[in-house]
Design a protein around this motif. Sequence first.
Motif, PDB file in Angstrom:
ATOM      1  N   LEU A   1       3.737   5.988   5.418  1.00 23.08           N
ATOM      2  CA  LEU A   1       3.173   7.193   4.811  1.00 23.08           C
ATOM      3  C   LEU A   1       2.172   7.811   5.780  1.00 23.08           C
ATOM      4  N   ASP A   2       2.520   8.952   6.312  1.00 24.11           N
ATOM      5  CA  ASP A   2       1.671   9.626   7.299  1.00 24.11           C
ATOM      6  C   ASP A   2       1.374  11.029   6.793  1.00 24.11           C
ATOM      7  N   ASN A   3       0.176  11.221   6.261  1.00 24.22           N
ATOM      8  CA  ASN A   3      -0.186  12.512   5.679  1.00 24.22           C
ATOM      9  C   ASN A   3      -0.400  13.598   6.724  1.00 24.22           C
ATOM     10  N   GLU A   4      -0.670  13.169   7.965  1.00 17.34           N
ATOM     11  CA  GLU A   4      -0.966  14.162   8.993  1.00 17.34           C
ATOM     12  C   GLU A   4       0.309  14.805   9.527  1.00 17.34           C
ATOM     13  N   THR A   5       1.273  13.976   9.942  1.00 14.99           N
ATOM     14  CA  THR A   5       2.489  14.529  10.539  1.00 14.99           C
ATOM     15  C   THR A   5       3.545  14.870   9.502  1.00 14.99           C
ATOM     16  N   LYS A   6       3.419  14.293   8.287  1.00 13.79           N
ATOM     17  CA  LYS A   6       4.381  14.506   7.206  1.00 13.79           C
ATOM     18  C   LYS A   6       5.776  14.008   7.586  1.00 13.79           C
ATOM     19  N   THR A   7       5.851  13.199   8.638  1.00 18.71           N
ATOM     20  CA  THR A   7       7.150  12.667   9.042  1.00 18.71           C
ATOM     21  C   THR A   7       7.481  11.423   8.230  1.00 18.71           C
ATOM     22  N   GLU A   8       8.775  11.148   8.115  1.00 18.07           N
ATOM     23  CA  GLU A   8       9.195   9.964   7.371  1.00 18.07           C
ATOM     24  C   GLU A   8       9.774   8.944   8.338  1.00 18.07           C
ATOM     25  N   LYS A   9       9.005   7.889   8.573  1.00 21.23           N
ATOM     26  CA  LYS A   9       9.459   6.808   9.438  1.00 21.23           C
ATOM     27  C   LYS A   9       9.491   5.518   8.637  1.00 21.23           C
ATOM     28  N   ARG A  10      10.216   4.547   9.149  1.00 20.87           N
ATOM     29  CA  ARG A  10      10.373   3.290   8.430  1.00 20.87           C
ATOM     30  C   ARG A  10      10.140   2.117   9.358  1.00 20.87           C
ATOM     31  N   THR A  11       9.818   1.010   8.730  1.00 18.45           N
ATOM     32  CA  THR A  11       9.662  -0.231   9.480  1.00 18.45           C
ATOM     33  C   THR A  11      10.012  -1.380   8.541  1.00 18.45           C
ATOM     34  N   ASN A  12      10.102  -2.571   9.096  1.00 14.14           N
ATOM     35  CA  ASN A  12      10.322  -3.762   8.285  1.00 14.14           C
ATOM     36  C   ASN A  12       9.065  -4.614   8.346  1.00 14.14           C
ATOM     37  N   ILE A  13       8.730  -5.261   7.240  1.00 12.85           N
ATOM     38  CA  ILE A  13       7.504  -6.044   7.184  1.00 12.85           C
ATOM     39  C   ILE A  13       7.493  -7.142   8.245  1.00 12.85           C
ATOM     40  N   GLU A  14       8.665  -7.623   8.615  1.00 19.20           N
ATOM     41  CA  GLU A  14       8.751  -8.656   9.647  1.00 19.20           C
ATOM     42  C   GLU A  14       8.296  -8.111  10.992  1.00 19.20           C
ATOM     43  N   ASP A  15       8.724  -6.883  11.305  1.00 22.54           N
ATOM     44  CA  ASP A  15       8.301  -6.256  12.560  1.00 22.54           C
ATOM     45  C   ASP A  15       6.820  -5.893  12.513  1.00 22.54           C
ATOM     46  N   LEU A  16       6.376  -5.416  11.363  1.00 17.81           N
ATOM     47  CA  LEU A  16       4.986  -4.972  11.215  1.00 17.81           C
ATOM     48  C   LEU A  16       4.003  -6.121  11.395  1.00 17.81           C
ATOM     49  N   THR A  17       4.390  -7.314  10.982  1.00 13.69           N
ATOM     50  CA  THR A  17       3.469  -8.466  10.985  1.00 13.69           C
ATOM     51  C   THR A  17       3.806  -9.486  12.055  1.00 13.69           C
ATOM     52  N   SER A  18       4.508  -9.054  13.080  1.00 16.31           N
ATOM     53  CA  SER A  18       4.889 -10.003  14.136  1.00 16.31           C
ATOM     54  C   SER A  18       3.686 -10.450  14.963  1.00 16.31           C
ATOM     55  N   ALA A  19       2.647  -9.634  15.001  1.00 19.20           N
ATOM     56  CA  ALA A  19       1.439  -9.986  15.758  1.00 19.20           C
ATOM     57  C   ALA A  19       0.264  -9.173  15.226  1.00 19.20           C
ATOM     58  N   LEU A  20      -0.953  -9.654  15.537  1.00 17.79           N
ATOM     59  CA  LEU A  20      -2.163  -8.931  15.142  1.00 17.79           C
ATOM     60  C   LEU A  20      -2.635  -8.056  16.286  1.00 17.79           C
ATOM     61  N   ASP A  21      -3.149  -6.895  15.924  1.00 19.19           N
ATOM     62  CA  ASP A  21      -3.742  -6.010  16.915  1.00 19.19           C
ATOM     63  C   ASP A  21      -5.096  -6.581  17.326  1.00 19.19           C
ATOM     64  N   ILE A  22      -5.462  -6.387  18.570  1.00 21.80           N
ATOM     65  CA  ILE A  22      -6.732  -6.930  19.067  1.00 21.80           C
ATOM     66  C   ILE A  22      -7.926  -6.335  18.312  1.00 21.80           C
ATOM     67  N   ASP A  23      -7.767  -5.107  17.812  1.00 24.44           N
ATOM     68  CA  ASP A  23      -8.842  -4.467  17.049  1.00 24.44           C
ATOM     69  C   ASP A  23      -8.730  -4.729  15.548  1.00 24.44           C
ATOM     70  N   GLY A  24      -7.748  -5.530  15.152  1.00 24.67           N
ATOM     71  CA  GLY A  24      -7.555  -5.835  13.739  1.00 24.67           C
ATOM     72  C   GLY A  24      -6.492  -4.956  13.102  1.00 24.67           C
TER      73      GLY A  24
END
Length: 708
Positions: free
Chosen positions: A27-50
Motif C-alpha cells: 500500500l503506497d499512498n504516495e505513488t498510488k501504484t499497486e505492487k505485490r510481494t510475498n511475506i517470505e521475500d519481505l522477511t528474508s532479512a532485517l534492514d540495518i536501520d530496522g
Amino acid sequence: MNSRFTHSSGLDISLEDIYVPLNLKILDNETKTEKRTNIEDLTSALDIDGILYNIVGGESSGKTALCKYLFKRYFNQDLFPVLLSGSDINSNIRLDNIIRVVNDKIGKQYSSISISATLEKSNNNRFILIIDDFQKSAKGNDKYWKLLVSNIESLFSNIIIVGDVSLPNDELSAYPPFENFEKFHILEFGADLRNKLVEKWYAIGIDTSIESRNEMRKKIDYATRYIKTILGKNFIPAVPIYILGILQSLESVKQSSENYSLHGFYYEHLINDALFHAVDNQKNIGFYRKFLTKLCYGFFYENRKSVSIDEFDEFHTKYCEEHDVYNIGKTEVKSTLKKSKLLLFDPEVTFGHKYVYYFFVAKYIADNLDKEDIQEIVKKLCKRIFKNEFANIIMFITHLSKSPMIINELINNANDIFREYEPNKLEDEIEDINKLIQDIPQKIITDIDVDKERDDQLKLEAELEEKQKEFDEDNTNYTYFSLDDDVAGIDLLAKMNLALKSIDLLGQLGIKYWGELESGDKFEIVSAAYKLGLRTLSFNLGFLLENKDEIIEHIKKIIIDKYIKDKSEEWDPALNKDKVAISTSNFIISWSYLLSIAIIRRISFSVGDENLKPTFDKILDANPYNSYKLINASIELNYPNIPYDILKQYSTEMKDNRMCHMILRDLVIYHMYRFDVDYTTRAKINSLNLGLTMDKQRYIQGSSQIKR
C-alpha cells in the motif's frame, strides 16, 4: 495446531505442515501504484536501520497464523522475535507498562532472556516485536493508538503490527498511528498459493517410496479444480481456512446425499456451522434456515441487493404471521444473524458472503420446482446465464438438485445457441486455412523442469484471476438485465459468454452426477457441451474466413504504415509484396489455430473426468471427426499417462490436415510441461512424426519421488 481440521492420515497437523507464505499488496499512498510481494521475500532479512511493517487483512485471512509463522521464521534466523496480542496492552500505554508486557511474554516464550538485554544497542537490532490483533490494543480505542505506536517505536527498531482492515488509513485518520511504517494488505490465495496448500495437505503422511510425483500431481489437479469451483467468483474468500475446509470435505466419507452434490453439502455445512455457533436454542435452527431461504428469494425476486432495517423488520413480521411464530422476536433474529455473519447490518442488511445469497435462492427454487411459476423462472435463468448472477444461481441449483427439468432446460438452451451453425469437424471446413499453411515448423523439446513450468503457469493463472476480478468489477454490462428483458438483442460478447458458461455448466453436471445419471442422460449432457463448443468454433472460424479479404487488406495497411513509420528508407510495395503476403497469411493461420485449440481445451477441461470415459467413447464412436478426436486427445492428455496408441492413430489420420496436426502436436507439448515423461515414452513420441524432436538431455523418470 489448534484447529478444527482433521486429516485422513490420522496424524496431528502442525502449522508448519500446511503453512503457505502469504502474498501481500504493498500500500503506497504516495505513488498510488499497486505492487505485490510475498511475506517470505519481505522477511528474508532485517534492514540495518530496522523494519516497521503494518500488515492488515480481512476476516479469516490468516493473520494469527502469519504472526506464528513470522515468530518461527525469525527465530530460525537466530533472531529474538516476541509475539504478543493487542489485547495484552490494555488502556495503560505508558513505556513502563509496554516493557512489563513484553518482559512477561519473553518469560513465557524464552527461558533466559530479558528485555534489558534486548534493548542494549548491540542486541536491539536482533529483536523483533510482533503484535497480532492490534485493533484490540488500548481496549480498541483508536485515539490512543498513535501514542502507543510512538512509544513502541522509541523502544524497538524492528516492529511488525498485524491487524484487521479496521486499522486506520493514514490519509483518512485524524490520529494516524503508522506514518513511519511500510503498509501491506494480505491478499486472498490465487491459483499458485492454492496449489501449494493442496500439495502440502496431500504430502502429510504419504509414503514417498510409493507415491509417484505424477500421481501426486494428478491428485492435486483434481483437488484444485474442485476448490476453484467451490470458491467460484468470490462466493467465499479464497483464504486458507475455507480451502482447508474444502479439502477436508473431499476426504470425508460421510458427505453423501441422494439429492445434493458434494458442492451443495459444503455450502450447507458452512451455513449450518455458522448457525450452530450463533443460535442459542438449537431447536430454532430450522426457523433461521427457512427465514433466510424466503428472505434471499425475496431479494432475488425484487432484484434487490440490500434492504433497510425497517424493511427487514417488516419481513420478519410477515414471516412470523405466515408461519405462526410468536417466540422469536426481531431483536433476537437480528442479533443471531449478525453473530452468524451470514447477514451484515451496516447500516443496511446485506449478505456476509455471496454464497449465502446464491445458496438460499437456489434452495428456494430447488424446493419448489414442482410449481409452474418456478419452472418458468428456471427457464428464464437458463436463457440468461451470460449475466453472472443468473449463471451462479443456476450453478447452485445444480448443486442442490439433479432434477430432469433443469438438466433438460440446460441441454435445450445449449442446443439453441449458434444453432444456425453445424459443429465444426475441422475437416473440409478448414481447407482454405490448410492451404495457407506452407509447412509445420519442427519443435525441439529440451530439458523441462515440470515443477517450475507448473509454478510459472499457476502464477500466470493467479494474475489472470486478479485481472478477471477487476474486469468483473468494472464491467457493468447486463448488471441490470432482468429475467423479463428480451435476450434477442444481446450483443456478440454476451452470446459468446452464454455459450462458454453453458459448456461449463453442462460439464459440471456430468462430472457431479456421473454415478447417478443414466448412460443416455450423460451422453446427452456431454454431447451437448461438445456440440455447442464446436458450433461456437464454426461461428468464429466462419466469421474469420468470410471476412478474410477485408482482414488481409486491413493487416496490409497496418504493416505498411508501421514499416514507413519505423523505417527511414522509402517503402517499395513491389519489393516487399512477399513479406506482406506472408505476414497476413500468418495472421489468419494464427487466429484460426488459437481459436481452435482454445475451444478444444475449454471443452476438454469443462467435461474432462475419468469417470466419464465410457461416455466420451460413445460420443467419439457417433462422431468420428477430427474435432472430436482432438477433444478426446486433450482429455486423455490432462492425465499423467501418455495415450500413445491414440496419438499414433490420430497423427496418421491427420497427417494431411496441417491445422489439426499442429493442434495435436501442441496438446502433447502442453502435457510434457505438466507431467514427467520417461525416456521410453519420449522416444515413442519422437517416432510419431508430430513435428517434435527430443533434444539430447537428462530425461526425468516418470516415477521420480515426491520431495518433502
